[in-house]
Scaffold this active site. Sequence first.
Site, mmCIF file in Angstrom:
data_model
loop_
_atom_site.group_PDB
_atom_site.id
_atom_site.type_symbol
_atom_site.label_atom_id
_atom_site.label_comp_id
_atom_site.label_asym_id
_atom_site.label_seq_id
_atom_site.Cartn_x
_atom_site.Cartn_y
_atom_site.Cartn_z
ATOM 1 C CB CYS A 119 -21.809 -27.014 38.383
ATOM 2 S SG CYS A 119 -20.502 -26.235 37.416
ATOM 3 C CB CYS A 153 -26.406 -24.924 42.764
ATOM 4 S SG CYS A 153 -25.897 -23.828 44.085
ATOM 5 C CG HIS A 154 -26.727 -26.776 38.433
ATOM 6 N ND1 HIS A 154 -27.813 -26.136 37.904
ATOM 7 C CD2 HIS A 154 -25.748 -25.855 38.501
ATOM 8 C CE1 HIS A 154 -27.501 -24.867 37.634
ATOM 9 N NE2 HIS A 154 -26.249 -24.680 38.003
ATOM 10 C CG MET A 179 -25.520 -18.968 35.995
ATOM 11 S SD MET A 179 -25.015 -20.655 36.432
ATOM 12 C CE MET A 179 -23.909 -20.985 35.053
ATOM 13 C CG HIS A 199 -29.911 -25.163 52.038
ATOM 14 N ND1 HIS A 199 -29.103 -25.975 51.297
ATOM 15 C CD2 HIS A 199 -29.106 -24.220 52.568
ATOM 16 C CE1 HIS A 199 -27.850 -25.558 51.378
ATOM 17 N NE2 HIS A 199 -27.824 -24.489 52.152
ATOM 18 C CG HIS A 238 -28.690 -19.382 53.262
ATOM 19 N ND1 HIS A 238 -27.881 -19.369 54.367
ATOM 20 C CD2 HIS A 238 -28.226 -20.388 52.481
ATOM 21 C CE1 HIS A 238 -26.966 -20.324 54.254
ATOM 22 N NE2 HIS A 238 -27.157 -20.960 53.114
#
Length: 572
Positions: A72, A75-76, A113, A352, A395
């Site tokens: 997790c 991403c979080h 998600m 990113h 991306h």
Amino acid sequence: MSALSGIRLPSLLSGTALVLALGAGAGVSQGYDPASNTLGQLGLEVPGMTADQPLLSADEYAQGNKIFFERCAGCHGVLRKGATGKALTTDRTRELGYEYLHDFITYGSPAGMPNWGTSGELTEDQISIMARYILLDPATPPEFGMPQIRDSWKVFVAPQDRPTQKMNDIDIDNLFSVTLRDTGQVALIDGASYEIKAVIDTGYAVHISRISASGRYLYVIGRDAKVTMIDLWMDPPAAVAEIKVGSEARSVETSKYAGYEDKFAIAGAYWPPQYVIMDGDTLEPLKVESTRGMTYDTQEYHPEPRVASIVASHFAPEFVVNVKETGKVLMIDYSDIKNLKVTEIEAERFLHDGGFDSTGRYFLVAANARDKVAVIDTKQDKLVSVIETGGVKPHPGRGANINHPVYGPVWVTSHLGDETISLIGTDPQGHPDQAWKVVQTLEGLGGGSLFVKTHPNSDHLYVDAPLNPDPETSGSVAVFTVSQLGGDAPEYTVLPIAQWAAVEDGQPRVVQGEFNKQGTEIWFSVWNAKDKQSAIVVVDDATLTLKKVIKDERLVTPTGKFNVYNTRTDTY
Ligand code: DHE
């Protein structure tokens, strides 16, 4: 592991919080395997829940911690402030509550998600643990400053003991450094004979490789923030130095500006959020700087602005450091490390990956959670534009530079969240009306794309889709013919790469094309589970036919591939 043992415990949560519920839209796309693995291996003490109604037992807390950092945090965020995925701070999670959280983790969301429960990746027990785990305050891992960095620094072969000329017969410029993700190694594969010349131990779950300007040294970064420096002149090539720049990291680069070739290396960390400038010959750490600070837009303090991609400017002695959560691009002047000058460019959140345009002057970086690409002029150290890409979660990897039959030089990105492929004009002189605009969008195989690729000598644009839930799609690659992009609704050819690889079993994903030096062949990784056979498939670019399948028991979970020449010259 010892460096992480002093982790601070989260504060206690009252039993009543159990009845609260989780908010919408946490999110990473299906299968994008986030893995803050190092932090996940921490042995933490149990948070002391109320004695009569413990939220988590000791064992459950340890499991929750491991799962969170492995699946997790990528991403979080470690502190759960949100980036690609939504914030999971307790003000949100306690309001949304256990039942909601439980269902959300089980079923996922169309916003990206993953459906951890219905996909079978987490058991019912694990989901229950995670729904309770995120009702607790986040744990804060320890800092990793210069004393820890210096302690981790090892020189295996000092510069004076290294060869003074190349000792092997390897064509270094056409060598591929291949990430063997789950063994923590890189394989060095000859671009002509496809022979594995060396397999070298590096950091845990290696992420990328970069090459020094001279082409002699290869720098590899692991997710555990270990930088390994490999001397390609040795016979066989071997590691000559290593260092840890934190506990979690993804990026490394070397100085490329004239006069500074091979002089410095830089690595950016996710945790702690910082970058470290090192001596290019030995990896001796020279400077560590935190990236904590204000977000570029709302100007609020962010405790965890992670360092995403880093490139080296060709126009000045500068590193271009992209800070994810604050949305800032830092131009770090390495000509005087003692009196460090940093130009801070306001770009967009959450930065990113990205790459240069064909001239090497403009750097285009995805702000993927905002569906945008920011353009930085590395000659003037200024933001040129922030472009809405028209797709969901751009991306690009480093992107692809093609010469479009109508719009001239354009840079391409695909998207994680849908099938859109966006072509952005990059020629302000020759095509001023199209510069920094989306000039065309194409439709690829589907969502779940991570990387596009071309080469100046190729008339093809390759687009992968490794995270698409359909196995046939994630096992294939779409190829567009660049010279035909001017026509109506350009079509693509599908290459069934996974099928060509004919691996024994499993459901391999086909990921990240990389050209050989000449631009005549493109290599794809056929990325299978660790205990299953993987492969690399080599495609003949002129005929789009299978040229070679590289299989070897040492090729475990190959993902990224970095051709020495193309990587050091930013050819893509
Ligand atoms: Fe990557 C590049 C971060 C998951 C394969 N990845 C990058 C870069 C960043 C990044 C910041 C740019 C580095 C640079 O250019 O300096 N990647 C992350 C994550 O945070 C994320 C989402 C989750 C995580 O916890 O790591 C993540 N990445 C993955 C994967 O699951 C991939 C597909 C397989 C793997 O090896 O782990 C993967 N990432 C890659 C590759 C590149 C990359 C192959 C370099 C592409 C290129 O052509 O430059």
